[in-house]
Design a protein around this motif. Structure first.
Motif, mmCIF file in Angstrom:
data_model
loop_
_atom_site.group_PDB
_atom_site.id
_atom_site.type_symbol
_atom_site.label_atom_id
_atom_site.label_comp_id
_atom_site.label_asym_id
_atom_site.label_seq_id
_atom_site.Cartn_x
_atom_site.Cartn_y
_atom_site.Cartn_z
ATOM 1 N N UNK A 1 -78.277 -34.294 23.508
ATOM 2 C CA UNK A 1 -78.819 -35.567 23.032
ATOM 3 C C UNK A 1 -80.211 -35.826 23.605
ATOM 4 N N UNK A 2 -80.456 -35.395 24.850
ATOM 5 C CA UNK A 2 -81.793 -35.540 25.452
ATOM 6 C C UNK A 2 -82.818 -34.695 24.695
ATOM 7 N N UNK A 3 -82.399 -33.499 24.284
ATOM 8 C CA UNK A 3 -83.274 -32.633 23.494
ATOM 9 C C UNK A 3 -83.634 -33.319 22.177
ATOM 10 N N UNK A 4 -82.622 -33.854 21.513
ATOM 11 C CA UNK A 4 -82.830 -34.450 20.197
ATOM 12 C C UNK A 4 -83.711 -35.693 20.262
ATOM 13 N N UNK B 1 -91.810 -34.380 17.933
ATOM 14 C CA UNK B 1 -91.868 -33.297 16.932
ATOM 15 C C UNK B 1 -92.298 -31.982 17.581
ATOM 16 N N UNK B 2 -91.420 -31.441 18.411
ATOM 17 C CA UNK B 2 -91.754 -30.267 19.217
ATOM 18 C C UNK B 2 -91.309 -28.970 18.557
ATOM 19 N N UNK B 3 -91.939 -27.872 18.996
ATOM 20 C CA UNK B 3 -91.583 -26.547 18.499
ATOM 21 C C UNK B 3 -90.608 -25.830 19.423
ATOM 22 N N UNK B 4 -90.665 -26.174 20.712
ATOM 23 C CA UNK B 4 -89.759 -25.580 21.688
ATOM 24 C C UNK B 4 -89.567 -26.555 22.841
ATOM 25 N N UNK B 5 -88.320 -26.813 23.186
ATOM 26 C CA UNK B 5 -88.007 -27.646 24.345
ATOM 27 C C UNK B 5 -87.304 -26.765 25.369
ATOM 28 N N UNK B 6 -87.785 -26.816 26.609
ATOM 29 C CA UNK B 6 -87.252 -25.989 27.694
ATOM 30 C C UNK B 6 -86.480 -26.881 28.662
ATOM 31 N N UNK B 7 -85.201 -26.613 28.828
ATOM 32 C CA UNK B 7 -84.390 -27.391 29.770
ATOM 33 C C UNK B 7 -84.791 -27.085 31.198
ATOM 34 N N UNK B 8 -85.146 -28.118 31.930
ATOM 35 C CA UNK B 8 -85.533 -27.957 33.334
ATOM 36 C C UNK B 8 -84.339 -28.309 34.214
ATOM 37 N N UNK B 9 -83.732 -27.289 34.819
ATOM 38 C CA UNK B 9 -82.515 -27.485 35.602
ATOM 39 C C UNK B 9 -82.776 -28.260 36.895
ATOM 40 N N UNK B 10 -81.795 -29.054 37.304
ATOM 41 C CA UNK B 10 -81.909 -29.780 38.569
ATOM 42 C C UNK B 10 -81.638 -28.858 39.760
ATOM 43 N N UNK B 11 -81.006 -27.689 39.506
ATOM 44 C CA UNK B 11 -80.764 -26.696 40.564
ATOM 45 C C UNK B 11 -81.038 -25.310 40.006
ATOM 46 N N UNK B 12 -81.591 -24.433 40.839
ATOM 47 C CA UNK B 12 -81.793 -23.038 40.454
ATOM 48 C C UNK B 12 -80.789 -22.189 41.234
ATOM 49 N N UNK C 1 -84.361 -25.394 23.067
ATOM 50 C CA UNK C 1 -84.229 -25.739 21.650
ATOM 51 C C UNK C 1 -85.459 -25.257 20.899
ATOM 52 N N UNK C 2 -85.225 -24.458 19.856
ATOM 53 C CA UNK C 2 -86.283 -23.836 19.075
ATOM 54 C C UNK C 2 -86.378 -24.459 17.680
ATOM 55 N N UNK C 3 -87.608 -24.661 17.232
ATOM 56 C CA UNK C 3 -87.864 -25.020 15.843
ATOM 57 C C UNK C 3 -87.781 -23.727 15.033
ATOM 58 N N UNK C 4 -86.882 -23.673 14.084
ATOM 59 C CA UNK C 4 -86.626 -22.423 13.367
ATOM 60 C C UNK C 4 -87.841 -21.934 12.578
ATOM 61 N N UNK C 5 -88.607 -22.850 12.000
ATOM 62 C CA UNK C 5 -89.801 -22.443 11.246
ATOM 63 C C UNK C 5 -90.790 -21.701 12.138
ATOM 64 N N UNK C 6 -90.914 -22.141 13.394
ATOM 65 C CA UNK C 6 -91.829 -21.474 14.331
ATOM 66 C C UNK C 6 -91.218 -20.168 14.831
ATOM 67 N N UNK C 7 -89.909 -20.161 15.020
ATOM 68 C CA UNK C 7 -89.226 -18.951 15.485
ATOM 69 C C UNK C 7 -89.396 -17.810 14.478
ATOM 70 N N UNK C 8 -89.455 -18.158 13.199
ATOM 71 C CA UNK C 8 -89.641 -17.145 12.151
ATOM 72 C C UNK C 8 -90.979 -16.430 12.269
ATOM 73 N N UNK C 9 -91.937 -17.051 12.959
ATOM 74 C CA UNK C 9 -93.279 -16.472 13.088
ATOM 75 C C UNK C 9 -93.411 -15.530 14.275
ATOM 76 N N UNK C 10 -92.323 -15.341 15.008
ATOM 77 C CA UNK C 10 -92.329 -14.459 16.182
ATOM 78 C C UNK C 10 -91.870 -13.059 15.780
ATOM 79 N N UNK D 1 -92.436 -28.460 25.468
ATOM 80 C CA UNK D 1 -92.265 -29.438 26.554
ATOM 81 C C UNK D 1 -90.977 -29.168 27.323
ATOM 82 N N UNK D 2 -90.950 -29.672 28.565
ATOM 83 C CA UNK D 2 -89.732 -29.644 29.384
ATOM 84 C C UNK D 2 -88.907 -30.904 29.160
ATOM 85 N N UNK D 3 -87.599 -30.781 29.344
ATOM 86 C CA UNK D 3 -86.724 -31.943 29.461
ATOM 87 C C UNK D 3 -85.760 -31.659 30.612
ATOM 88 N N UNK D 4 -85.542 -32.654 31.456
ATOM 89 C CA UNK D 4 -84.652 -32.477 32.605
ATOM 90 C C UNK D 4 -83.198 -32.354 32.148
#
Length: 196
Positions: free
Chosen positions: A101-104, A111-122, A149-158, A183-186
């Motif tokens: 839900x935080x990603x969404x 309107x992001x192309x890629x969201x990277x989850x930033x973990x609270x612990x490594x 989370x990947x935007x599929x339209x952008x992923x197709x360009x890889x 962008x990052x999201x915690x």
């Protein structure tokens, strides 16, 4: 039967002998989100259990490893025109799917192309080091997280064939090089519990 929250979203999970952990969360996850498991030729009867519980999956004929299983999942999903977003999660149960839900929310606002989850612990010291280096250079943390989370339209360009062995980092770098919005999201992670 529960209604899926987002028709254009699917959760992709590569899995190798993780049935013990999948059982703890996958049925609940599947109630609310579309799911695709890539069973990497597991020997723990994962496919039998997934089929019995009507969880969508594909099975590798040979053990391909994490990165190639993700790519196989991406290619499989790309053929589905209804899907717009892919969230990747690990099968070990460490990723709390309530973070979706935080990603969404972040995506709806930016309107992001890629969201990277930033973990609270490594889990490892090397992950902390790589995260700090990455932040210094790109202002992004935790490139090694499997929760993205990947935007599929952008992923197709890889071009997946050009990616090297550090897939989680290489794919992120491709998004950055192409000028896509990242962008990052915690996120909070659960403690992994291995089989007894």
């Amino acid at each position: 039967m529960h209604k899926k929250k987002y028709h254009s979203l699917i959760v992709l999970i590569p899995s190798f002998n993780e049935l013990h952990n999948l059982k703890k969360f996958i049925i609940k996850l599947n109630k609310y989100y579309k799911v695709l498991i890539v069973d990497d030729c597991s020997s723990d009867n994962s496919s039998i259990w997934l089929r019995k519980n009507k969880i969508n999956f594909i099975k590798n004929k040979f053990n391909l490893g994490y990165e190639q299983s993700l790519i196989k999942g991406f290619k499989y999903i790309i053929r589905n025109r209804k899907i717009k977003k892919i969230i990747t999660m690990d099968a070990d149960g460490q990723h709390n799917f309530q973070n979706i839900e935080n990603f969404m929310k972040l995506d709806k606002k930016n309107k992001l192309d890629l969201i990277v989850g930033q973990r609270n612990k490594k889990n490892r010291q090397i992950e902390k080091i790589i995260s700090n280096i990455f932040y210094t250079k790109f202002r992004l943390k935790d490139p090694l997280t499997g929760f993205k989370m990947y935007n599929l339209d952008k992923l197709k360009k890889i071009n997946f064939t050009k990616l090297k062995n550090l897939f989680l980092v290489d794919l992120l770098l491709e998004f950055i090089k192409k000028g896509f919005k990242v962008k990052n999201v915690s996120i909070k992670i659960n403690k992994r519990t291995d089989q007894d």
